[in-house]
Write a protein that holds these residues in place. Structure first.
Motif, mmCIF file in Angstrom:
data_model
loop_
_atom_site.group_PDB
_atom_site.id
_atom_site.type_symbol
_atom_site.label_atom_id
_atom_site.label_comp_id
_atom_site.label_asym_id
_atom_site.label_seq_id
_atom_site.Cartn_x
_atom_site.Cartn_y
_atom_site.Cartn_z
ATOM 1 N N SER A 107 6.386 5.244 3.419
ATOM 2 C CA SER A 107 6.170 5.691 2.039
ATOM 3 C C SER A 107 6.970 6.951 1.740
ATOM 4 O O SER A 107 7.551 7.090 0.657
ATOM 5 C CB SER A 107 4.675 5.934 1.787
ATOM 6 N N VAL A 108 7.017 7.873 2.694
ATOM 7 C CA VAL A 108 7.791 9.103 2.500
ATOM 8 C C VAL A 108 9.290 8.808 2.553
ATOM 9 O O VAL A 108 10.076 9.322 1.749
ATOM 10 C CB VAL A 108 7.418 10.162 3.552
ATOM 11 N N ALA A 109 9.686 7.969 3.499
ATOM 12 C CA ALA A 109 11.100 7.596 3.599
ATOM 13 C C ALA A 109 11.573 6.918 2.324
ATOM 14 O O ALA A 109 12.676 7.168 1.835
ATOM 15 C CB ALA A 109 11.317 6.680 4.797
ATOM 16 N N LEU A 110 10.711 6.067 1.757
ATOM 17 C CA LEU A 110 11.058 5.378 0.519
ATOM 18 C C LEU A 110 11.175 6.358 -0.641
ATOM 19 O O LEU A 110 12.057 6.222 -1.498
ATOM 20 C CB LEU A 110 9.996 4.325 0.204
ATOM 21 N N PRO A 113 -0.883 10.629 0.359
ATOM 22 C CA PRO A 113 -1.032 9.212 0.720
ATOM 23 C C PRO A 113 -0.543 8.890 2.122
ATOM 24 O O PRO A 113 -1.114 8.021 2.787
ATOM 25 C CB PRO A 113 -0.185 8.487 -0.343
ATOM 26 N N MET A 114 0.514 9.566 2.590
ATOM 27 C CA MET A 114 1.020 9.273 3.923
ATOM 28 C C MET A 114 -0.041 9.530 4.987
ATOM 29 O O MET A 114 -0.292 8.692 5.868
ATOM 30 C CB MET A 114 2.264 10.123 4.231
ATOM 31 N N ALA A 137 8.227 -4.511 10.399
ATOM 32 C CA ALA A 137 7.860 -3.312 9.638
ATOM 33 C C ALA A 137 8.576 -2.079 10.175
ATOM 34 O O ALA A 137 9.099 -1.257 9.411
ATOM 35 C CB ALA A 137 6.348 -3.107 9.690
ATOM 36 N N ALA A 138 8.610 -1.948 11.503
ATOM 37 C CA ALA A 138 9.279 -0.795 12.105
ATOM 38 C C ALA A 138 10.766 -0.791 11.774
ATOM 39 O O ALA A 138 11.357 0.262 11.480
ATOM 40 C CB ALA A 138 9.067 -0.810 13.615
ATOM 41 N N ALA A 139 11.394 -1.956 11.790
ATOM 42 C CA ALA A 139 12.817 -2.052 11.462
ATOM 43 C C ALA A 139 13.077 -1.634 10.022
ATOM 44 O O ALA A 139 14.081 -0.962 9.724
ATOM 45 C CB ALA A 139 13.313 -3.476 11.697
ATOM 46 N N THR A 140 12.189 -2.003 9.113
ATOM 47 C CA THR A 140 12.344 -1.633 7.705
ATOM 48 C C THR A 140 12.239 -0.131 7.504
ATOM 49 O O THR A 140 13.026 0.472 6.763
ATOM 50 C CB THR A 140 11.278 -2.344 6.847
ATOM 51 N N VAL A 141 11.276 0.494 8.162
ATOM 52 C CA VAL A 141 11.095 1.938 8.027
ATOM 53 C C VAL A 141 12.313 2.689 8.582
ATOM 54 O O VAL A 141 12.827 3.629 7.954
ATOM 55 C CB VAL A 141 9.809 2.400 8.743
ATOM 56 N N VAL A 142 12.791 2.282 9.738
ATOM 57 C CA VAL A 142 13.969 2.940 10.325
ATOM 58 C C VAL A 142 15.191 2.774 9.421
ATOM 59 O O VAL A 142 15.961 3.722 9.207
ATOM 60 C CB VAL A 142 14.269 2.371 11.732
ATOM 61 N N ALA A 143 15.366 1.587 8.851
ATOM 62 C CA ALA A 143 16.499 1.349 7.959
ATOM 63 C C ALA A 143 16.416 2.238 6.723
ATOM 64 O O ALA A 143 17.440 2.766 6.256
ATOM 65 C CB ALA A 143 16.539 -0.122 7.552
ATOM 66 N N LEU A 153 0.837 -1.204 0.000
ATOM 67 C CA LEU A 153 0.000 0.000 0.000
ATOM 68 C C LEU A 153 0.871 1.252 0.000
ATOM 69 O O LEU A 153 0.635 2.195 -0.766
ATOM 70 C CB LEU A 153 -0.922 0.002 1.224
ATOM 71 N N ALA A 154 1.874 1.255 0.862
ATOM 72 C CA ALA A 154 2.792 2.398 0.914
ATOM 73 C C ALA A 154 3.650 2.453 -0.341
ATOM 74 O O ALA A 154 3.914 3.533 -0.878
ATOM 75 C CB ALA A 154 3.672 2.304 2.160
ATOM 76 N N ALA A 155 4.102 1.294 -0.813
ATOM 77 C CA ALA A 155 4.932 1.257 -2.015
ATOM 78 C C ALA A 155 4.145 1.744 -3.224
ATOM 79 O O ALA A 155 4.700 2.402 -4.111
ATOM 80 C CB ALA A 155 5.450 -0.155 -2.249
ATOM 81 N N LEU A 156 2.846 1.436 -3.272
ATOM 82 C CA LEU A 156 2.021 1.881 -4.393
ATOM 83 C C LEU A 156 1.988 3.404 -4.467
ATOM 84 O O LEU A 156 2.157 3.988 -5.542
ATOM 85 C CB LEU A 156 0.602 1.342 -4.255
#
Length: 521
Positions: A378-381, A338-339, A428-434, A288-291
């Protein structure tokens, strides 16, 4: 008479921008529809888990090597070769890269088939015997896909470089439509296993249909010269060479993309040990965020990335403030919409998209919580994707690899530490922080390289205020109207209107992209 191969037709630039953006969005939306149909037909099960892991592996080469490494460096260099050495040299450069990628894709497909069971055990050790068998069957169904995708990429790139980029997004449209059709036909005639098999086979068929279409739509004059150049070089295919430093840059980006992909496989590894369906829940929420990121940033980069490279080749440092900077501010500002909606209305969005009302109560709570976490991701990405492309344009590829190599161990440590207590939410939290750490590292590299360019303080302040305004509007709508579909619709319209009315991006007026290419100087 110009000797260049990549003479861009600027006469229909505005219409090309609109059509390209629309096609890119359509392709990415269909990719999401494909995922939505997997959730709708296969549910949260071993079938959906096996499909998601197999798809990730099939797209690994395309994601890591071609689209994330070869293409960005090729785009940044091919215009320079065309201008400095002429069209024949540019064609030889393009052909050299295409041959290498096709050979690599063929080898990777063969290895994936031979070692399919070992890959299943390595990536998803929680799979049972049937899950491993299903995974191997899915890889076999898509054995020819990587080669087809590689060829389609290079033929599509020619259109992209010639301002005919609307066709660059055709592979996504065709392959996703073929995959969706295969999934639905197989599912309704043979059940979940048949649906999964024919979805993967449909992707392979679609990839080769795309190759034919991409070649057919290349403008006549460049296509004639390209065919002639290929014929001249065919007898000396192994002797073709790329410009100095090209493959060093590709290797750096490929390693970076591989490290980024390992984030996903780390999550698969830990999630598969939790319970059946955990991989699917994590994949559904993250998409969803990647979209949102792909629709806004990914679609726009199809157009803006070649323009940035072209502007740098023609203008040098002046391009940063006149073209590249305004485009970046505009793209990041759009991510506020979207965020905020993903964070404020996760239940409504997952119910609409994935029919999560049919999930168990526990799965429903989990996917909603995951969606809220990935809203920030989504914003971090978006920042990470844009900043990575900017570093590539600066030819500072090695720094991207260094940053990723530092962040990956941190991601693994965070995932291992959090999964025990928080389950998939911790992953999920670890992925966002990374992702945030990677973006920060890229921004430091950019700041050090562009020391002569004034820091855009006003633009950053405008972005922060815009995100704050969007959040405030969503909060007011939620408190006054509440949740539900009505609340989501009103909040979506209100947030979008507030962001645009505020002139979040000062932004829109100076951005080459949002001016639809009208300003060409």
């Amino acid at each position: 008479m110009s000797d260049r191969w990549l003479e861009r037709d600027e006469r229909k630039l505005s219409s090309q921008v609109l059509l390209t953006f629309a096609a890119s969005m359509a392709g990415k939306l269909l990719g999401f529809v494909r995922l939505q149909q997997i959730a709708s037909t296969l549910g949260v099960s071993i079938y959906s888990d096996a499909v998601l892991v197999a798809m990730q592996l099939v797209w690994l080469l395309e994601t890591v090597f071609i689209s994330s490494a070869v293409m960005p460096v090729l785009v940044s260099r091919v215009y320079q070769v065309d201008a400095a050495e002429g069209g024949d040299a540019a064609i030889r450069f393009w052909l050299h890269a295409a041959l290498i990628c096709t050979l690599v894709a063929s080898g990777a497909s063969a290895l994936a088939i031979v070692f399919s069971e070992s890959l299943a055990v390595l990536i998803a050790p929680g799979f049972d015997e049937y899950g491993i068998e299903l995974f191997s069957t899915l890889l076999l169904a898509s054995a020819a896909t990587p080669v087809g995708l590689a060829l389609a990429h290079f033929l599509g790139l020619v259109n992209r470089l010639l301002n005919n980029a609307v066709w660059y997004s055709v592979p996504q449209i065709v392959t996703n439509l073929a995959a969706i059709a295969g999934l639905l036909i197989g599912f309704y005639h043979g059940g979940a296993a048949a649906g999964a098999f024919w979805m993967m086979a449909g992707m392979a068929i679609g990839a080769y249909v795309v190759c034919i279409l991409q070649f057919w739509v290349i403008p006549r004059a460049p296509k004639t010269r390209m065919v002639s150049g290929i014929r001249k070089s065919a007898g000396n295919a192994l002797g073709l060479r790329a410009p100095h430093g090209y493959w060093h840059g590709v290797l750096a980006l490929a390693l970076v993309a591989l490290l980024n992909e390992l984030y996903v496989y780390v999550d698969f590894y830990f999630a598969s040990k939790l319970s059946a369906g955990s991989v699917s829940l994590l994949g559904f929420a993250s998409r969803l965020a990647a979209l949102a990121n792909m629709l806004v940033v990914g679609s726009a980069l199809v157009i803006t990335e070649p323009r940035w490279a072209h502007a740098l080749a023609d203008r040098g440092q002046a391009a940063w403030r006149s073209i590249i900077g305004p485009d970046i501010v505009a793209l990041l500002g759009c991510m506020a919409i979207p965020m905020v909606l993903l964070y404020s209305y996760p239940e409504e969005i997952t119910r609409i998209v994935y029919n999560s009302g049919s999930f168990s109560v526990g799965d429903r709570k989990t996917i909603n919580a995951l969606t809220m976490i990935f809203a920030f991701g989504s914003v971090a990405l978006a920042v990470n994707l844009i900043s990575t492309r900017v570093v590539v344009l600066m030819h500072r590829h090695r720094w991207i690899f260094i940053i990723s190599a530092i962040v990956l161990p941190a991601k693994i440590f965070m995932s291992a530490s959090l999964v025990g207590e928080y389950g998939v939410l911790g992953l999920a939290a670890a992925t966002v922080v990374a992702t945030v750490l990677q973006s920060f590292g890229n921004l430091v590299v950019i700041a050090l390289h562009l020391r002569t360019v004034a820091f855009p303080i006003a633009d950053v302040a405008r972005l922060l205020c815009g995100f704050g305004l969007a959040s405030s509007v969503a909060y007011v709508v939620d408190t006054q109207i509440g949740g539900g579909i009505l609340g989501l619709i009103i909040a979506g319209g209100g947030v979008a209107a507030a962001v645009l009315a505020f002139g979040l991006l000062g932004g829109f007026g100076r951005s080459t992209f949002f001016n639809l290419g009208i300003s060409r100087n």
